[in-house]
Design an enzyme around this catalytic site. Structure first.
Site, PDB file in Angstrom:
ATOM      1  N   HIS A 197     -76.775  52.407 -70.838  1.00 43.87           N
ATOM      2  CA  HIS A 197     -78.183  52.691 -70.547  1.00 43.87           C
ATOM      3  C   HIS A 197     -78.386  53.191 -69.122  1.00 43.87           C
ATOM      4  CE1 HIS A 197     -79.339  51.119 -74.390  1.00 43.87           C
ATOM      5  NE2 HIS A 197     -78.725  49.970 -74.148  1.00 43.87           N
ATOM      6  N   CYS A 199     -80.374  28.248 -37.849  1.00 45.37           N
ATOM      7  CA  CYS A 199     -79.803  27.813 -36.575  1.00 45.37           C
ATOM      8  C   CYS A 199     -79.406  26.349 -36.686  1.00 45.37           C
ATOM      9  CB  CYS A 199     -80.842  27.945 -35.473  1.00 45.37           C
ATOM     10  SG  CYS A 199     -81.505  29.610 -35.364  1.00 45.37           S
ATOM     11  N   TRP A 238     -78.869  31.854 -35.757  1.00 42.00           N
ATOM     12  CA  TRP A 238     -78.880  32.885 -36.803  1.00 42.00           C
ATOM     13  C   TRP A 238     -80.143  33.682 -36.532  1.00 42.00           C
ATOM     14  CZ3 TRP A 238     -81.962  33.707 -41.449  1.00 42.00           C
ATOM     15  CH2 TRP A 238     -81.429  34.697 -42.292  1.00 42.00           C
ATOM     16  N   LYS A 268     -75.288  29.648 -43.868  1.00 41.78           N
ATOM     17  CA  LYS A 268     -75.082  28.803 -45.040  1.00 41.78           C
ATOM     18  C   LYS A 268     -76.401  28.362 -45.656  1.00 41.78           C
ATOM     19  CE  LYS A 268     -72.528  26.283 -47.805  1.00 41.78           C
ATOM     20  NZ  LYS A 268     -71.889  27.040 -48.900  1.00 41.78           N
ATOM     21  N   GLU A 285     -70.487  39.510 -50.142  1.00 39.93           N
ATOM     22  CA  GLU A 285     -70.683  38.727 -48.917  1.00 39.93           C
ATOM     23  C   GLU A 285     -69.379  38.465 -48.165  1.00 39.93           C
ATOM     24  OE1 GLU A 285     -72.382  34.766 -49.247  1.00 39.93           O
ATOM     25  OE2 GLU A 285     -71.425  34.470 -51.178  1.00 39.93           O
ATOM     26  N   GLU A 326     -72.047  36.517 -60.101  1.00 41.17           N
ATOM     27  CA  GLU A 326     -71.495  35.640 -59.074  1.00 41.17           C
ATOM     28  C   GLU A 326     -70.269  36.276 -58.417  1.00 41.17           C
ATOM     29  OE1 GLU A 326     -72.460  33.314 -57.418  1.00 41.17           O
ATOM     30  OE2 GLU A 326     -70.674  32.349 -56.611  1.00 41.17           O
ATOM     31  N   ASN A 335     -84.985  25.518 -34.301  1.00 33.96           N
ATOM     32  CA  ASN A 335     -84.588  26.058 -35.604  1.00 33.96           C
ATOM     33  C   ASN A 335     -85.849  26.244 -36.418  1.00 33.96           C
ATOM     34  OD1 ASN A 335     -83.309  26.659 -38.068  1.00 33.96           O
ATOM     35  ND2 ASN A 335     -83.269  24.487 -38.625  1.00 33.96           N
ATOM     36  N   GLY A 336     -86.032  27.442 -36.980  1.00 31.56           N
ATOM     37  CA  GLY A 336     -87.217  27.700 -37.807  1.00 31.56           C
ATOM     38  C   GLY A 336     -87.887  28.979 -37.369  1.00 31.56           C
ATOM     39  N   LYS A 362     -69.835  37.321 -54.459  1.00 36.47           N
ATOM     40  CA  LYS A 362     -68.727  36.872 -53.601  1.00 36.47           C
ATOM     41  C   LYS A 362     -68.073  38.075 -52.915  1.00 36.47           C
ATOM     42  CE  LYS A 362     -69.627  33.634 -53.468  1.00 36.47           C
ATOM     43  NZ  LYS A 362     -70.547  32.692 -54.062  1.00 36.47           N
ATOM     44  N   ARG A 384     -74.328  27.060 -40.023  1.00 36.60           N
ATOM     45  CA  ARG A 384     -75.770  27.319 -40.083  1.00 36.60           C
ATOM     46  C   ARG A 384     -76.183  28.596 -39.349  1.00 36.60           C
ATOM     47  NH1 ARG A 384     -78.892  22.875 -41.482  1.00 36.60           N
ATOM     48  NH2 ARG A 384     -80.635  23.764 -40.340  1.00 36.60           N
TER      49      ARG A 384
HETATM   50  O1  M6R Z   1     -78.081  25.903 -50.575  1.00 36.64           O
HETATM   51  P1  M6R Z   1     -78.478  26.745 -51.726  1.00 36.64           P
HETATM   52  O2  M6R Z   1     -77.651  26.542 -52.933  1.00 36.64           O
HETATM   53  O3  M6R Z   1     -79.949  26.628 -52.049  1.00 36.64           O
HETATM   54  O4  M6R Z   1     -78.251  28.240 -51.226  1.00 36.64           O
HETATM   55  C1  M6R Z   1     -78.652  29.323 -51.984  1.00 36.64           C
HETATM   56  C2  M6R Z   1     -78.067  30.622 -51.472  1.00 36.64           C
HETATM   57  O5  M6R Z   1     -78.524  30.883 -50.175  1.00 36.64           O
HETATM   58  C3  M6R Z   1     -76.534  30.599 -51.476  1.00 36.64           C
HETATM   59  O6  M6R Z   1     -76.036  30.351 -52.745  1.00 36.64           O
HETATM   60  C4  M6R Z   1     -75.989  31.937 -50.967  1.00 36.64           C
HETATM   61  O7  M6R Z   1     -76.314  32.965 -51.850  1.00 36.64           O
HETATM   62  C5  M6R Z   1     -74.477  31.842 -50.771  1.00 36.64           C
HETATM   63  N1  M6R Z   1     -74.105  32.482 -49.542  1.00 36.64           N
HETATM   64  C6  M6R Z   1     -73.727  32.487 -51.886  1.00 36.64           C
HETATM   65  O8  M6R Z   1     -72.355  32.396 -51.709  1.00 36.64           O
END
Ligand code: M6R
Length: 588
Positions: free
Chosen positions: A488, A2, A74, A583, A472, A465, A100-101, A469, A27
């Site tokens: 395998h 949040c 969030w 984020k 998400e 990676e 937040n938390g 992408k 956030r």
């Molecule tokens: O801020 P950070 O690099 O620690 O974040 C880690 C992950 O939460 C972040 O990379 C997340 O997987 C992204 N949404 C990937 O695109």
């Protein structure tokens, strides 16, 4: 997570709060709310949706008053419904809070408060904060005591801001970020400097157990025991304010395009920091690298790069699992934590576990004022500027360029990142020129149910990676697979409906990966090659320019990022704000 914000000053609070929330929306974007105090009366407006939508329907910016708080959510506890949106008031409307938390003991506190006759209106853990404050305030009519008592009852992680109808604004933090912004006409208190950076670069970074009391222009900071605390204001880098989309439709696209120059910035490190960082690694008995999500993929590549180019044996562990495998660490070990935000709870937990074993902690982090940077013995700055898109793009390539740089400092320039950086930058630019072609291709595969990405050796982390992408951003199931592992098991999944992307650059993996391509093709799958040595086996080829072999991973991730972005657009997803994500993930 949040975002929370509070403002007290000479300006009209609501537009400032809404503007700050818009900047921090990365956030969390499930719901939005604002509370302002006007003529001794608290007004709360809140609803589900993004800041712009809720502002349009509820007129958040029109709310009167020079004192107020705001929130974007969030969701963790309780569904995405209006009543769970913040701010929360208690039984009366003489105070409201934004949080937040996660309050771990919220159930126990709620039961206690229910017995006292309190009535709850939401399913959130946060609402207990409002009721506790109300309870303690009523007991002694002393806001300072109410804040201390409340903070001492809460377990878990929290940053909250509270507005009281006597015109006091208060805030407290424990394991969640909270920063004061100082302007000539008042104060902001927010989760991120982006919340106030349009108005001031003077900031106070609060520490755990800090309570802020703001009455009029009178600001004081105490700890949870009521002891006065001194915190020195610092100046925040103005370049952090560079958080506009510019000519781009989305932040994500802008950030993908920035990579041809952001990779340079990350190599501009303070000489002493690099020396200390590399000395600690070179003298450690064992080196562990950790990170979450994209930063974990950087950690996986760090293992390849540091072992191949600087003969350092490295163990990579994903942060959410690190605490279960930290027995091996001792005071001669070092943990390198990689994180864009520096606030990811899993990463901070790994650091804590390493510290408990006496290990040293190094970090590679973009937000230099973050908890991670402060907890480290030494950190290197990612320097890619604010990354607003929830999907990590430029922070990934910048993290990699630092890792290469470290490997070269220890191993004697074997990766060639410094000498070949112009060539790499031009190659990234050339790959970006492929955007319209990749967009057309994305249209052809937008209805795919599954996308597999295959590669070997140092290309495998890029497969992971690329798959992350696509998942998400475009909500399509995607899987990165070490190409040799296909036989395998995963091969059983491949048929004529499968889309398979193969990272097949001209290096020592070329022949073996090409033979995997043949196996997949014979099962009828649609085959896409990302390569600098095209082959007829591929139904579609995304050509990448030639760069030094060691640097190929940094280049081949670019077309995958562009592909994921365009798949998102074709599937009507907002690339900047993927559903269900935030984020910065500060829960575990
Ligand atoms: O801020 P950070 O690099 O620690 O974040 C880690 C992950 O939460 C972040 O990379 C997340 O997987 C992204 N949404 C990937 O695109």
């Amino acid at each position: 997570m949040c975002s929370i914000i509070g403002y007290s000053g000479v300006g009209k609070a609501a537009p400032l709060l809404v503007g700050g929330l818009q900047k921090m929306e990365y956030r969390g974007y499930d719901s939005v709310g604002v509370a302002t105090l006007n003529s001794g009366k608290l007004l709360i407006r809140k609803g589900i949706g993004k800041v712009e939508e809720v502002n349009k329907s509820l007129g958040l910016k029109e709310m009167s008053g020079q004192l107020g708080i705001g929130h974007t959510r969030w969701a963790t506890h309780g569904g995405i419904i209006d009543s769970n949106a913040h701010p929360h008031s208690a039984c009366t409307t003489n105070l409201a809070i934004v949080h937040n938390g996660v309050i771990e003991n919220h159930q126990e506190l709620k039961e206690e408060l229910l017995k006292k006759g309190h009535v709850f209106k939401s399913e959130t853990d946060s609402e207990v904060i409002a009721h506790l404050l109300e309870h303690y305030w009523a007991l002694k009519n002393d806001i300072k005591e109410a804040m201390m008592n409340t903070c001492n009852r809460l377990r878990g992680s929290f940053a909250f801001v509270a507005v009281f109808d006597d015109s006091t604004l208060c805030a407290a933090r424990y394991d969640e970020p909270l920063i004061i912004g100082i302007t000539a006409g008042g104060y902001f208190i927010s989760s991120d400097v982006l919340g106030f950076l349009d108005y001031t670069d003077r900031a106070i970074f609060l520490d755990n157990r800090d309570i802020v009391l703001l009455e009029g222009n009178n600001l004081s900071i105490i700890d949870f025991d009521g002891e006065k605390v001194e915190r020195t204001p610092t100046q925040v880098a103005w370049e952090l304010a560079d958080s506009d989309k510019g000519k781009y439709a989305y932040f994500t696209l802008k950030e993908i395009y920035e990579q041809s120059h952001t990779i340079f910035k990350s190599m501009q490190q303070k000489k002493e920091s690099v020396e200390t960082f590399c000395d600690i690694i070179a003298n450690a008995k064992d080196v562990f690298v950790t990170g979450s999500g994209t930063s974990y993929h950087s950690a996986l590549l760090a293992k390849h790069i540091l072992s191949k180019y600087s003969q350092i044996r490295v163990e990579t562990v994903v942060s959410s699992e690190f605490q279960y495998s930290s027995e091996l660490l001792d005071e001669n070990s070092v943990l390198i934590a990689i994180s864009q935000s520096g606030e990811t709870a899993d990463v901070l937990q790994s650091v804590k576990a390493a510290r408990e074993k006496g290990a040293k902690v190094l970090s590679i982090v973009n937000v230099t004022t973050s908890s991670l940077a402060r907890l480290s013995d030494c950190f290197l700055e990612v320097k890619c500027g604010p990354e607003i898109g929830v999907a990590a793009t430029k922070s990934f390539t910048s993290q990699l360029s630092i890792i290469y740089y470290i490997a070269d400092t220890i191993g004697g320039n074997l990766t060639g990142i410094s000498t070949n950086r112009m060539e790499l930058s031009k190659a990234i630019e050339k790959s970006l020129e492929l955007e319209s072609k990749i967009a057309e291709f994305a249209a052809q595969i937008k209805d795919a149910k599954d996308i597999y990405i295959l590669g070997r050796s140092n290309h495998f982390p890029i497969c992971l990676e690329g798959a992350l992408k696509i998942k998400e951003l475009a909500y399509i199931h995607a899987e990165g697979i070490a190409a040799g592992e296909l036989k395998h098991g995963p091969l059983a999944l491949i048929d004529k409906n499968s889309v398979v992307i193969i990272l097949n650059p001209d290096d020592s993996t070329y022949i073996d990966t090409l033979s995997n391509a043949h196996v997949v093709k014979s099962r009828g799958a649609r085959l896409i090659g990302i390569t600098n040595k095209p082959h007829l086996i591929y139904d579609y080829c995304i050509p990448i320019p030639y760069v030094k072999e060691s640097l190929l991973p940094m280049l081949e991730v670019i077309p995958l990022q562009i592909l994921a972005y365009h798949l998102a657009l074709h599937n009507n997803a907002n690339p900047d704000y993927p559903r269900n994500l935030a984020k910065c993930v500060t829960v575990r």
